[in-house]
Design a protein around this motif. Structure first.
Motif, mmCIF file in Angstrom:
data_model
loop_
_atom_site.group_PDB
_atom_site.id
_atom_site.type_symbol
_atom_site.label_atom_id
_atom_site.label_comp_id
_atom_site.label_asym_id
_atom_site.label_seq_id
_atom_site.Cartn_x
_atom_site.Cartn_y
_atom_site.Cartn_z
ATOM 1 N N VAL A 169 7.779 -5.834 7.730
ATOM 2 C CA VAL A 169 7.231 -4.747 6.929
ATOM 3 C C VAL A 169 8.395 -3.979 6.320
ATOM 4 C CG1 VAL A 169 5.883 -2.613 6.930
ATOM 5 C CG2 VAL A 169 5.175 -4.535 8.350
ATOM 6 N N ASP A 170 8.435 -3.925 4.987
ATOM 7 C CA ASP A 170 9.449 -3.148 4.282
ATOM 8 C C ASP A 170 8.892 -1.756 3.993
ATOM 9 O OD1 ASP A 170 11.205 -5.260 4.272
ATOM 10 O OD2 ASP A 170 10.534 -6.012 2.326
ATOM 11 N N ILE A 171 9.685 -0.737 4.325
ATOM 12 C CA ILE A 171 9.257 0.653 4.165
ATOM 13 C C ILE A 171 10.174 1.346 3.160
ATOM 14 C CG2 ILE A 171 8.750 2.801 5.397
ATOM 15 C CD1 ILE A 171 9.200 0.973 7.975
ATOM 16 N N SER A 172 9.576 2.126 2.298
ATOM 17 C CA SER A 172 10.344 2.929 1.354
ATOM 18 C C SER A 172 9.828 4.356 1.424
ATOM 19 C CB SER A 172 10.185 2.382 -0.077
ATOM 20 O OG SER A 172 10.847 3.234 -1.005
ATOM 21 N N VAL A 173 10.704 5.284 1.804
ATOM 22 C CA VAL A 173 10.340 6.701 1.896
ATOM 23 C C VAL A 173 11.101 7.447 0.802
ATOM 24 C CG1 VAL A 173 10.201 8.724 3.375
ATOM 25 C CG2 VAL A 173 10.045 6.442 4.376
ATOM 26 N N LYS A 174 10.360 8.217 0.017
ATOM 27 C CA LYS A 174 10.952 8.850 -1.163
ATOM 28 C C LYS A 174 10.705 10.352 -1.151
ATOM 29 C CE LYS A 174 10.809 8.663 -6.247
ATOM 30 N NZ LYS A 174 10.152 8.023 -7.414
ATOM 31 N N LEU B 291 6.993 14.184 0.280
ATOM 32 C CA LEU B 291 7.287 12.846 0.787
ATOM 33 C C LEU B 291 6.267 11.826 0.302
ATOM 34 C CD1 LEU B 291 8.194 13.691 4.484
ATOM 35 C CD2 LEU B 291 9.764 12.921 2.720
ATOM 36 N N ALA B 292 6.738 10.613 0.008
ATOM 37 C CA ALA B 292 5.866 9.488 -0.343
ATOM 38 C C ALA B 292 6.340 8.259 0.427
ATOM 39 C CB ALA B 292 5.903 9.222 -1.839
ATOM 40 N N ILE B 293 5.405 7.527 1.056
ATOM 41 C CA ILE B 293 5.742 6.331 1.823
ATOM 42 C C ILE B 293 5.052 5.134 1.195
ATOM 43 C CG2 ILE B 293 5.635 5.192 4.066
ATOM 44 C CD1 ILE B 293 5.562 7.894 5.394
ATOM 45 N N ASN B 294 5.817 4.107 0.861
ATOM 46 C CA ASN B 294 5.277 2.870 0.302
ATOM 47 C C ASN B 294 5.630 1.707 1.221
ATOM 48 O OD1 ASN B 294 4.185 3.656 -2.475
ATOM 49 N ND2 ASN B 294 6.235 4.514 -2.548
ATOM 50 N N LEU B 295 4.669 0.806 1.428
ATOM 51 C CA LEU B 295 4.840 -0.297 2.365
ATOM 52 C C LEU B 295 4.619 -1.628 1.657
ATOM 53 C CD1 LEU B 295 2.657 1.174 5.245
ATOM 54 C CD2 LEU B 295 5.131 1.342 5.047
ATOM 55 N N SER B 296 5.428 -2.617 2.039
ATOM 56 C CA SER B 296 5.242 -3.996 1.593
ATOM 57 C C SER B 296 5.251 -4.876 2.830
ATOM 58 C CB SER B 296 6.355 -4.424 0.632
ATOM 59 O OG SER B 296 6.334 -3.632 -0.546
ATOM 60 N N SER B 297 4.158 -5.598 3.049
ATOM 61 C CA SER B 297 4.006 -6.384 4.264
ATOM 62 C C SER B 297 4.082 -7.868 3.958
ATOM 63 C CB SER B 297 2.667 -6.050 4.926
ATOM 64 O OG SER B 297 2.503 -6.772 6.108
ATOM 65 N N PHE B 298 4.960 -8.575 4.701
ATOM 66 C CA PHE B 298 5.125 -10.020 4.546
ATOM 67 C C PHE B 298 5.034 -10.655 5.926
ATOM 68 C CE2 PHE B 298 7.718 -7.743 1.480
ATOM 69 C CZ PHE B 298 7.202 -8.185 0.275
ATOM 70 N N LYS B 299 3.805 -10.870 6.391
ATOM 71 C CA LYS B 299 3.534 -11.455 7.703
ATOM 72 C C LYS B 299 4.234 -10.665 8.801
ATOM 73 C CE LYS B 299 2.084 -15.990 6.171
ATOM 74 N NZ LYS B 299 2.193 -17.442 6.315
ATOM 75 N N ASN B 300 5.371 -11.123 9.337
ATOM 76 C CA ASN B 300 5.994 -10.443 10.471
ATOM 77 C C ASN B 300 7.043 -9.409 10.075
ATOM 78 O OD1 ASN B 300 4.520 -11.732 12.445
ATOM 79 N ND2 ASN B 300 5.910 -13.468 12.525
ATOM 80 N N MET C 44 0.828 -1.187 0.000
ATOM 81 C CA MET C 44 0.000 0.000 0.000
ATOM 82 C C MET C 44 0.873 1.251 0.000
ATOM 83 S SD MET C 44 -1.460 0.383 3.900
ATOM 84 C CE MET C 44 -2.501 1.742 3.366
ATOM 85 N N ALA C 45 0.298 2.353 -0.486
ATOM 86 C CA ALA C 45 0.948 3.654 -0.457
ATOM 87 C C ALA C 45 0.263 4.501 0.595
ATOM 88 C CB ALA C 45 0.862 4.326 -1.824
ATOM 89 N N VAL C 46 1.048 5.182 1.429
ATOM 90 C CA VAL C 46 0.517 6.017 2.497
ATOM 91 C C VAL C 46 0.411 7.450 2.009
ATOM 92 C CG1 VAL C 46 0.855 6.825 4.860
ATOM 93 C CG2 VAL C 46 1.537 4.508 4.222
ATOM 94 N N ASN C 47 -0.784 8.014 2.115
ATOM 95 C CA ASN C 47 -0.994 9.396 1.727
ATOM 96 C C ASN C 47 -0.610 10.297 2.897
ATOM 97 O OD1 ASN C 47 -1.805 11.821 0.650
ATOM 98 N ND2 ASN C 47 -3.997 11.418 0.877
ATOM 99 N N THR C 48 0.546 10.941 2.794
ATOM 100 C CA THR C 48 1.032 11.808 3.877
ATOM 101 C C THR C 48 0.547 13.242 3.724
ATOM 102 O OG1 THR C 48 3.051 12.387 2.674
ATOM 103 C CG2 THR C 48 3.117 10.407 4.036
ATOM 104 N N THR C 49 -0.254 13.523 2.703
ATOM 105 C CA THR C 49 -0.735 14.876 2.382
ATOM 106 C C THR C 49 0.423 15.854 2.217
ATOM 107 O OG1 THR C 49 -0.978 15.591 4.692
ATOM 108 C CG2 THR C 49 -2.867 14.439 3.675
#
Length: 466
Positions: free
Chosen positions: A247-252, A236-245, A227-232
């Motif tokens: 969570v990979d975070i990418s901040v751009k 900044l843009a935050i994208n998340l990838s979740s694999f059970k336990n 999912m992509a997080v809308n930070t308004t």
């Protein structure tokens, strides 16, 4: 013809209903006087708390007493509730019994979501809620209307699902704040820190971020998914990838991309970014939703003392043995075995329970020198950080005799992993001074006890828990 009759009938009905509405106009009117006026108009008795007061300016029409009360009390801190045929009016701080009826506590047991997560998602309504981080209970202290609103929100949050809640904070750093962060960043050139709960709290206390345009948010993140997080914030843009336990975070930003991962052990990530001449710190965290079976075992901890060696002032080894404790901080099963020089092994099995606050009771059935006996002990500790007060009473009852009651009373200090106590110990009529020092470090522990008669005794051991 029928149509005209119907219209005439509806017009008469509408005019009749309007004529039943009462008109009120209050200009700098005393609130209590206005409430008495409403009570008299609708012939509805009211009981006002002593703190009800102030002045109002309002003009309105109302068909019933509750509509009138809602309008008049709208801009005040007061609320109302109907008790039999009487309307009670007061506030959270009312000094009389009205407050007890108007504001009733509601205890909620959560099943699928941690209290901290619910508290954060309640937003402005969280001021009516308190919770303990060591339980799944929340207490709501609000009037009926607010309480129902909070309960409705909790029912939508606390549901079985496959989501975890992801929170973020975005701080624009000042020059001083950035220099303080550099002390941490120099150990990790990537500009990323992964911390646990306790380490994260310490970090925030040291860094002391006080931005004027900070941004906060919480989103529901699927256990598996992206999912992509809308930070308004277009920067900044935050994208998340979740694999059970994990969570990979990418901040751009416009010219910078930083990626990190979080796990249950490292559930906070701190990311440093640069956008033009501005420096940003992005703080992220997530909380898993617990399984229902885990609700009453959050504090469960199993401890094994693999080896315990006890000696005295000679120094000679007096006994060695071990103890196993299985259960939680509330109730645990304990078993022990020790061997002393020149005697048969001592074996014990019993229970240790939390009685009140930091008071614990232990009951064991022991076999000592081949004879059964019952051992009981109560120990209570009061903490006024870093100081402690501790008292204990213990008794051993054999088949044919009772040993004298043993007790201790002392005051101490706890610093780092060291506890130091001093006070009185022994039987009631032969109490003597004692000093005790305890040290624990990772899987090692040690204890040194000095008594006025008998010199000193020491204990060394290895402990582990899972």
């Amino acid at each position: 013809m029928k149509k005209r009759i119907l219209i005439t009938f509806l017009s008469i009905l509408l005019l009749s209903s309007l004529s039943l509405a009462a008109s009120f106009s209050y200009n700098d009117m005393d609130l209590r006087q206005a409430l008495y006026d409403i009570s008299k108009t609708f012939d509805s008795p009211m009981v006002l708390s002593d703190d009800v007061g102030g002045w109002i300016n309002v003009t309105f029409n109302a068909n019933n007493v509750e509509s009138a009360l809602k309008i008049v009390l709208l801009s005040t801190n007061y609320t109302f509730a109907k008790w039999d045929n009487v309307y009670l009016i007061g506030s959270m701080n009312s000094p009389d019994t009205n407050r007890v009826i108007l504001f009733k506590n509601e205890v909620v047991l959560l099943k699928d979501t941690y209290p901290k997560t619910v508290y954060d998602l309640l937003g402005s309504l969280s001021k009516y809620v308190v919770y303990s981080p060591d339980s799944m209970f929340m207490v709501i202290d609000a009037n009926e209307q607010t309480r129902q609103k909070i309960m409705n929100m909790i029912s939508k949050i606390d549901v079985p699902n496959t989501n975890r809640f992801f929170s973020y904070e975005i701080h624009e750093l000042t020059t001083d704040e950035y220099q303080r962060f550099r002390q941490f960043e120099q150990y990790n050139k990537s500009g990323i820190l992964n911390l646990s709960n306790a380490a994260f709290d310490i970090f925030k206390e040291i860094i002391k971020i006080n931005g004027e345009s900070d941004k906060f948010g919480t989103v529901a993140l699927p256990t598996v998914g992206e999912m992509a997080v809308n930070t308004t914030d277009p920067i900044l843009a935050i994208n998340l990838s979740s694999f059970k336990n994990v969570v990979d975070i990418s901040v751009k930003t416009a010219g910078n991309v930083v990626s990190s991962s979080m796990s249950p052990q490292k559930n906070h990530a701190i990311i440093s970014l640069k956008a033009g001449n501005k420096r940003f710190l992005v703080l992220t965290s997530f909380a898993n939703t617990p399984k229902e079976s885990e609700i009453f075992s959050l504090n469960e901890k199993k401890t094994v003392n693999i080896l315990s060696i006890v000696g005295n002032a000679n120094p000679t080894l007096e006994q060695y043995g071990g103890m196993i404790s299985y259960g939680s901080t509330k109730l645990s099963l304990i078993g022990e075995m020790s061997v002393s020089a020149g005697s048969t092994p001592t074996i014990g099995l019993g229970l240790k329970a939390n009685l009140i606050d930091n008071m614990y009771g232990t009951v064991e059935l022991k076999f000592e020198n081949g004879q059964p006996l019952i051992y009981a002990k109560i120990i209570d500790t009061t903490f006024v950080d870093p100081f402690m007060l501790r008292a204990s009473v213990s008794e051993e009852m054999g088949y044919q005799n009772f040993k004298p009651l043993q007790m201790s009373l002392g005051a101490g200090l706890s610093i780092w992993n060291i506890d130091i106590f001093g006070g009185l110990i022994g039987e009631w009529d032969t109490l003597q001074p004692y000093i005790e020092a305890n040290l624990s470090y990772e899987w090692l522990y040690g204890s040194l006890l000095w008594k006025q008669t008998g010199g000193y005794a020491f204990e060394l051991g290895i402990t582990t828990s899972w």
